[in-house]
Design a protein around this motif. Structure first.
Motif, PDB file in Angstrom:
ATOM      1  N   ALA A  39       2.102   0.349  10.376  1.00 43.70           N
ATOM      2  CA  ALA A  39       2.768   1.347   9.537  1.00 43.70           C
ATOM      3  C   ALA A  39       4.098   1.742  10.177  1.00 43.70           C
ATOM      4  N   THR A  40       4.922   2.380   9.398  1.00 43.31           N
ATOM      5  CA  THR A  40       6.167   2.949   9.929  1.00 43.31           C
ATOM      6  C   THR A  40       6.100   4.472   9.752  1.00 43.31           C
ATOM      7  N   GLY A  41       7.231   5.137   9.862  1.00 47.45           N
ATOM      8  CA  GLY A  41       7.261   6.593   9.713  1.00 47.45           C
ATOM      9  C   GLY A  41       7.281   7.279  11.063  1.00 47.45           C
ATOM     10  N   SER A  42       7.355   8.608  11.044  1.00 51.54           N
ATOM     11  CA  SER A  42       7.449   9.377  12.291  1.00 51.54           C
ATOM     12  C   SER A  42       6.146   9.322  13.068  1.00 51.54           C
ATOM     13  N   THR A  43       5.022   9.355  12.366  1.00 49.36           N
ATOM     14  CA  THR A  43       3.728   9.502  13.055  1.00 49.36           C
ATOM     15  C   THR A  43       3.457   8.378  14.055  1.00 49.36           C
ATOM     16  N   PRO A  44       3.612   7.100  13.685  1.00 43.10           N
ATOM     17  CA  PRO A  44       3.251   6.060  14.667  1.00 43.10           C
ATOM     18  C   PRO A  44       4.291   5.809  15.756  1.00 43.10           C
ATOM     19  N   ASN A  69       3.073  -5.582   7.840  1.00 40.86           N
ATOM     20  CA  ASN A  69       3.417  -4.175   7.584  1.00 40.86           C
ATOM     21  C   ASN A  69       2.998  -3.719   6.192  1.00 40.86           C
ATOM     22  N   LEU A  70       2.834  -2.409   6.090  1.00 41.51           N
ATOM     23  CA  LEU A  70       2.388  -1.827   4.823  1.00 41.51           C
ATOM     24  C   LEU A  70       3.422  -1.929   3.721  1.00 41.51           C
ATOM     25  N   ASP A  71       4.691  -1.738   4.086  1.00 41.61           N
ATOM     26  CA  ASP A  71       5.649  -1.518   3.005  1.00 41.61           C
ATOM     27  C   ASP A  71       7.093  -1.670   3.473  1.00 41.61           C
ATOM     28  N   GLU A  72       7.979  -1.692   2.495  1.00 42.10           N
ATOM     29  CA  GLU A  72       9.431  -1.733   2.761  1.00 42.10           C
ATOM     30  C   GLU A  72      10.140  -1.091   1.583  1.00 42.10           C
ATOM     31  N   ILE A 135      -2.601   3.066   9.859  1.00 44.63           N
ATOM     32  CA  ILE A 135      -1.889   3.658   8.731  1.00 44.63           C
ATOM     33  C   ILE A 135      -1.627   5.149   8.963  1.00 44.63           C
ATOM     34  N   GLY A 136      -0.631   5.662   8.255  1.00 38.91           N
ATOM     35  CA  GLY A 136      -0.347   7.096   8.250  1.00 38.91           C
ATOM     36  C   GLY A 136      -0.745   7.661   6.892  1.00 38.91           C
ATOM     37  N   ILE A 137      -0.366   8.894   6.660  1.00 38.38           N
ATOM     38  CA  ILE A 137      -0.677   9.537   5.370  1.00 38.38           C
ATOM     39  C   ILE A 137       0.512  10.407   4.978  1.00 38.38           C
ATOM     40  N   GLY A 138       0.863  10.379   3.712  1.00 41.85           N
ATOM     41  CA  GLY A 138       1.947  11.240   3.236  1.00 41.85           C
ATOM     42  C   GLY A 138       1.433  12.655   2.997  1.00 41.85           C
ATOM     43  N   GLY A 141      -0.810  12.864   0.192  1.00 41.29           N
ATOM     44  CA  GLY A 141      -2.025  12.037   0.226  1.00 41.29           C
ATOM     45  C   GLY A 141      -1.779  10.556   0.007  1.00 41.29           C
ATOM     46  N   HIS A 142      -0.499  10.144  -0.042  1.00 42.70           N
ATOM     47  CA  HIS A 142      -0.283   8.694  -0.229  1.00 42.70           C
ATOM     48  C   HIS A 142      -0.663   7.925   1.039  1.00 42.70           C
ATOM     49  N   ILE A 143      -1.069   6.667   0.857  1.00 34.85           N
ATOM     50  CA  ILE A 143      -1.209   5.730   1.973  1.00 34.85           C
ATOM     51  C   ILE A 143      -0.363   4.519   1.612  1.00 34.85           C
ATOM     52  N   ALA A 144       0.333   3.971   2.624  1.00 35.57           N
ATOM     53  CA  ALA A 144       1.457   3.082   2.363  1.00 35.57           C
ATOM     54  C   ALA A 144       2.326   3.817   1.343  1.00 35.57           C
ATOM     55  N   PHE A 145       2.808   3.139   0.282  1.00 34.97           N
ATOM     56  CA  PHE A 145       3.523   3.906  -0.748  1.00 34.97           C
ATOM     57  C   PHE A 145       2.690   3.942  -2.030  1.00 34.97           C
ATOM     58  N   SER A 170      13.724  12.253   3.074  1.00 38.17           N
ATOM     59  CA  SER A 170      15.182  12.460   3.111  1.00 38.17           C
ATOM     60  C   SER A 170      15.636  12.961   4.478  1.00 38.17           C
ATOM     61  N   ARG A 171      14.692  13.494   5.281  1.00 34.23           N
ATOM     62  CA  ARG A 171      15.068  13.954   6.622  1.00 34.23           C
ATOM     63  C   ARG A 171      15.609  12.809   7.481  1.00 34.23           C
ATOM     64  N   LEU A 172      15.259  11.585   7.113  1.00 41.87           N
ATOM     65  CA  LEU A 172      15.674  10.437   7.917  1.00 41.87           C
ATOM     66  C   LEU A 172      16.953   9.792   7.377  1.00 41.87           C
ATOM     67  N   ASN A 205       2.005  19.896   8.333  1.00 37.21           N
ATOM     68  CA  ASN A 205       2.359  19.458   6.972  1.00 37.21           C
ATOM     69  C   ASN A 205       1.439  18.353   6.446  1.00 37.21           C
ATOM     70  N   LYS A 206       0.508  17.879   7.296  1.00 40.01           N
ATOM     71  CA  LYS A 206      -0.455  16.872   6.845  1.00 40.01           C
ATOM     72  C   LYS A 206      -1.835  17.491   6.578  1.00 40.01           C
ATOM     73  N   SER A 207      -2.005  18.798   6.864  1.00 36.11           N
ATOM     74  CA  SER A 207      -3.365  19.359   6.816  1.00 36.11           C
ATOM     75  C   SER A 207      -3.931  19.367   5.393  1.00 36.11           C
TER      76      SER A 207
HETATM   77  C1  F6R Z   1       4.865   3.989   6.231  1.00 32.75           C
HETATM   78  C2  F6R Z   1       3.925   4.390   5.201  1.00 32.75           C
HETATM   79  C3  F6R Z   1       3.779   5.804   4.772  1.00 32.75           C
HETATM   80  C4  F6R Z   1       3.756   6.789   5.932  1.00 32.75           C
HETATM   81  C5  F6R Z   1       3.658   8.216   5.421  1.00 32.75           C
HETATM   82  C6  F6R Z   1       3.741   9.224   6.535  1.00 32.75           C
HETATM   83  O1  F6R Z   1       4.792   2.601   6.471  1.00 32.75           O
HETATM   84  O2  F6R Z   1       3.283   3.556   4.696  1.00 32.75           O
HETATM   85  O3  F6R Z   1       2.608   5.948   4.035  1.00 32.75           O
HETATM   86  O4  F6R Z   1       2.664   6.504   6.768  1.00 32.75           O
HETATM   87  O5  F6R Z   1       4.689   8.475   4.499  1.00 32.75           O
HETATM   88  O6  F6R Z   1       4.998   9.162   7.122  1.00 32.75           O
HETATM   89  P1  F6R Z   1       5.355  10.019   8.421  1.00 32.75           P
HETATM   90  O7  F6R Z   1       4.557   9.434   9.533  1.00 32.75           O
HETATM   91  O8  F6R Z   1       6.836   9.814   8.600  1.00 32.75           O
HETATM   92  O9  F6R Z   1       4.985  11.415   8.123  1.00 32.75           O
END
Ligand code: F6R
Length: 250
Positions: A39-44, A69-72, A135-138, A141-145, A170-172, A205-207
């Motif tokens: 996965a990508t994102g801040s968490t991993p 990878n999960l997504d692009e 994987i992370g979580i939005g 509640g999304h996983i990947a996109f 958008s923070r990134l 913000n994930k709780s």
């Molecule tokens: C990234 C992905 C997304 C992120 C999710 C959390 O490859 O698939 O589901 O895991 O948006 O992102 P962060 O970790 O930036 O809060």
């Protein structure tokens, strides 16, 4: 329930990253030919730092590992600093001994996303499937996109990002208007076919999403809830992300 399917709450994001890097390093030592979903994102980011530290101290080798990878983001060239191709090189691939040809990330510049998505699924099958998917979580509640509304049977495809995800991400970017509105993502069914899944989540913000994933009815309103259908899915979160559903964790 398998030993792997635990729900674990640790103090903070550093502990979560250390735990996740141990799980991944164990996987690589059991099978050096592992197929890892990433996965990508801040968490991993911290998990990748820990994996790189372990690599430098000789605790893991990536020479035989294949990654998926999960997504692009759709529309971003692999050299774009906001692309997930770029992210993976900066955070992991440039620092370990993985051959570039062993890595797989959807092509965000394809003119034929339907063919790209079909090929992606076929490539995963050709690899023999995913052994362990990190994987992370939005926050929604999304996983990947796979945004809310995604079905259990969804496969790799082009999706439209929700307003919530666009504003979270958008923070990134320099400004919100720069965030791509579409992405190529592995589907829920694609993810659920992994032999093991390791979900990590940190921060308050994930709780709400973690609570919904674990306690709301399983369904498309919270795509992460589908993970409860998987026999080998581990949730590893920090105290802030477990707030509101502490009873679900040991
Ligand atoms: C990234 C992905 C997304 C992120 C999710 C959390 O490859 O698939 O589901 O895991 O948006 O992102 P962060 O970790 O930036 O809060």
């Amino acid at each position: 329930m398998s030993v792997f399917s635990q729900k674990i709450c640790l103090k903070n994001r550093i502990d979560v990253a250390k735990f996740a890097s141990n799980v991944i390093t164990d996987q690589l030592s059991v099978d050096e030919n592992s197929v890892l979903g990433l996965a990508t994102g801040s968490t991993p980011e911290q998990t990748y730092r820990e994996l790189v530290k372990k690599h430098i101290s000789g605790q893991n080798s990536w020479s035989q590992v294949r990654t998926v990878n999960l997504d692009e983001y759709y529309g971003l060239d692999r050299n774009n600093p906001q692309s997930y191709h770029h992210y993976m090189h900066v955070h992991l691939f440039n620092h370990v001994d993985i051959p570039e040809c062993n890595t797989l990330i959807p092509d965000g510049t394809t003119s034929d996303p339907v063919a790209e998505a079909r090929d992606y699924e076929q490539k995963i099958v050709a690899l023999g499937g995913i052994d362990l998917w990190l994987i992370g979580i939005g926050s929604n509640g999304h996983i990947a996109f796979n945004e809310p509304g995604s079905s259990r049977d969804s496969r790799t495809r082009l999706v439209r990002l929700s307003n919530k995800t666009i504003s979270d991400n958008s923070r990134l970017f320099e400004k919100k208007a720069d965030v791509p509105t579409q992405a190529l993502t592995a589907g829920i069914a694609t993810i659920l076919e992994a032999k093991k899944i390791l979900l990590i989540a940190t921060g308050k913000n994930k709780s709400a999403a973690i609570n919904a994933a674990l306690n709301n009815p399983i369904g498309p309103d919270c795509p992460a809830s589908f993970l409860r259908l998987h026999p080998n899915c581990m949730f590893v979160v920090d105290e802030a992300a477990a707030r509101g559903c502490r009873n679900n964790f040991r």
